[in-house]
Every structure is written in structure tokens, then in C-alpha cells.
Scaffold this active site. Structure first.
Site, mmCIF file in Angstrom:
data_model
loop_
_atom_site.group_PDB
_atom_site.id
_atom_site.type_symbol
_atom_site.label_atom_id
_atom_site.label_comp_id
_atom_site.label_asym_id
_atom_site.label_seq_id
_atom_site.Cartn_x
_atom_site.Cartn_y
_atom_site.Cartn_z
ATOM 1 N N HIS A 15 27.856 -27.934 -16.260
ATOM 2 C CA HIS A 15 26.832 -26.942 -15.923
ATOM 3 C C HIS A 15 27.409 -25.527 -15.941
ATOM 4 C CE1 HIS A 15 24.163 -25.019 -12.715
ATOM 5 N NE2 HIS A 15 23.350 -25.281 -13.727
ATOM 6 N N HIS A 57 23.368 -16.198 -16.255
ATOM 7 C CA HIS A 57 22.410 -16.954 -15.436
ATOM 8 C C HIS A 57 21.419 -16.089 -14.668
ATOM 9 C CE1 HIS A 57 20.859 -18.976 -11.838
ATOM 10 N NE2 HIS A 57 20.687 -19.983 -12.682
HETATM 11 O O1 G3P Z 1 19.539 -26.745 -16.833
HETATM 12 C C1 G3P Z 1 19.878 -27.214 -15.580
HETATM 13 C C2 G3P Z 1 20.077 -26.079 -14.602
HETATM 14 O O2 G3P Z 1 20.957 -25.144 -15.187
HETATM 15 C C3 G3P Z 1 18.791 -25.385 -14.229
HETATM 16 O O3 G3P Z 1 18.917 -24.462 -13.211
HETATM 17 O O4 G3P Z 1 19.232 -22.236 -12.253
HETATM 18 O O5 G3P Z 1 21.228 -23.599 -12.819
HETATM 19 O O6 G3P Z 1 19.855 -22.558 -14.614
HETATM 20 P P1 G3P Z 1 19.849 -23.161 -13.239
HETATM 21 MG MG MG Z 2 20.834 -23.344 -16.370
#
Ligand code: G3P
Ligand code: MG
Length: 250
Positions: A15, A57
Site C-alpha cells: 500500500h 495521497h
Molecule cells: O486502494 C486502497 C486504499 O489505498 C484506499 O484508501 O486513502 O489509502 O488511498 P487510501
Molecule cells: Mg490509495
């Protein structure tokens, strides 16, 4: 008799790269994910004020760079001057915010599977989605894993489907919604990506019954990961690319 211990081959998507160990959404974070054994990474794609695509992000620059204010209000030239590593640790000083183009060229080179999350900050959705597909067309080849493109924005997914009838699209759900199947059918989604707080076995089964993959974010606890795979989860997003190494230790 002795048992061979087989490491599970479950789908783990790093992630924002190896974001527990390196500044999220940067090239060093992707490099580290690869070194730690990840075969897939996720990252977030946004637009600058003048329409260039970057990996970032938050809507604001403040938390993960030395910039201030909205990224969508900063020019590409301004963004290229910023440091996206120093906030995390001095050893990452001078790490830039990557452009999408640089990110894709790097991931293609290291043969990494990728989930691009479309993060529209304003109404320039077509510009953002067009930029994503153009970059994939330029940098990605058929020998590499098919990219997975996801979003919380239904409008972005709708345009992505118009732009590319065969792309693998993932519907991201932060809150459960009862019309998920209608949406997933309309968008011809390959997968549904659930916030871990809304996962139930029944929901996983219901999504599987429509022949789709189910993924879950963000899972940083091995006990929870095990439970999710036991109830049929196809894959998880984790800040720890090495999370499943502890599989046999619990
Ligand atoms: O794609 C999974 C996750 O990344 C979604 O939430 O806020 O971490 O981009 P966020
Ligand atoms: Mg994400």
C-alpha cells in the site's frame, strides 16, 4: 513423517509501496517493496494545477512533503522542487514527488504489478483519467501484469470505462452500499475493494457470487490478514510488504 512448511501465496499489494518503512508513494518506497518480496504495489494518482500527473495521497502537500496547500493548486514545476522524503527520515531527503510517467517507467523496469488509484480533487476527471491511460499505453507492455485501476469516485470509474472498455477496474468502498452490485455491473468491475471495517463473510460471498475479486485495505495485522483470507478474501493492501512472513509464527 514431516510437514513441509509452505509460505502462503496470497495476494498482498504493498500500500503506497513499503509505506511502513519508507516515504509513501515514492520510488524508494516501491523499490523497498520489491526488495521485501512484494509483487504488487498500490499508489494514488493526482493532477497538478497545470494538468501533469503525480503520485501523492493527500489533497494537501503538508503531511508528506515540504510544500504547503493543495496539490491541485500547485504547478508541475513547483511540485518537482519539493522534497517528499525528508518528512519521513533524513536518509530520504531530496526524494521527489514522482510523476506518473517516472513511476510507470520504474515499475515496468522492475516488473511490478500495479494498482493505480484515481484520486480526483476537482472536476478535471477526464484529464486525469486520460492521462492515466496514456501513461499506461506508453510505458506498460503486455508481458507485465495487467494493471488494476481503482477509485472511490464513481464518476472517475465511469469515464475510465468509457475510455477503455477492457481495463480492469476496481470499485473502492469506504462505506458499504447496498447498490454495489448495480454499480459494479454498470462499470463492469473486475474487483471490489473494501475498507476492512465493512468486511463480512456474507459480503465477500455476495461479491464472489458475481465473479469478482474482493480485496481489503489497509491490513497491517497478521491475525486479521489470516482471518480475512480464511473467509475468502482474494487479496489485501498492507503497509508491510513482509506481513505474511509471520504466517507460521502465530
Ligand atoms: O486502494 C486502497 C486504499 O489505498 C484506499 O484508501 O486513502 O489509502 O488511498 P487510501
Ligand atoms: Mg490509495
Amino acid at each position: 513423517m514431516f510437514k513441509t512448511q509452505i509460505t502462503p501465496t496470497y495476494w498482498l499489494i504493498a500500500h503506497r509501496g513499503a509505506s511502513a518503512f519508507a516515504p509513501e508513494n515514492t520510488l524508494p518506497s516501491m523499490r523497498l517493496a520489491k526488495q521485501m518480496g512484494a509483487q504488487w504495489v498500490e499508489f494514488d494518482v493526482v493532477l497538478s494545477k497545470d494538468g501533469e500527473l503525480f503520485i501523492f495521497h493527500d489533497e494537501k502537500l503538508d503531511r508528506t512533503s515540504n510544500g504547503k496547500g493543495l496539490i491541485a493548486k500547485a504547478s508541475a514545476a513547483e511540485l518537482k522542487q519539493l522534497d517528499a522524503g525528508r518528512w519521513y527520515a533524513t536518509e530520504y531527503q531530496h526524494t521527489p514527488i514522482p510523476t506518473l510517467s517516472i513511476m510507470l517507467a520504474y515499475l515496468a523496469e522492475i516488473k511490478m504489478g500495479m494498482n493505480l488509484e484515481i484520486k480526483p480533487a476537482d472536476d478535471r476527471i477526464e484529464l486525469l483519467v486520460d492521462g492515466i491511460f496514456s501513461a499506461i499505453e506508453k510505458h506498460w507492455s503486455n508481458e507485465l501484469p495487467i494493471p488494476l485501476i481503482s477509485s472511490f469516485s464513481i464518476e472517475a470509474l465511469r469515464y475510465a470505462r468509457v475510455r477503455n472498455p477492457s481495463a480492469r477496474l476496481g470499485l473502492l468502498l469506504h462505506e458499504w452500499r447496498d447498490d454495489w452490485q448495480k454499480l459494479a455491473d454498470e462499470l463492469n468491475c473486475y474487483s471490489v475493494h473494501l475498507n476492512k471495517q465493512i468486511v463480512t463473510k456474507e459480503r465477500v460471498n455476495a461479491i464472489h457470487n458475481t465473479d469478482r475479486k474482493v480485496l481489503c485495505y489497509t491490513v497491517n495485522d497478521i491475525v486479521q490478514a489470516k482471518h480475512l483470507f480464511e473467509i475468502g478474501m482474494d487479496g489485501i493492501f498492507s503497509d508491510y510488504p513482509n506481513l505474511l512472513e509471520k504466517w507460521h509464527g502465530i
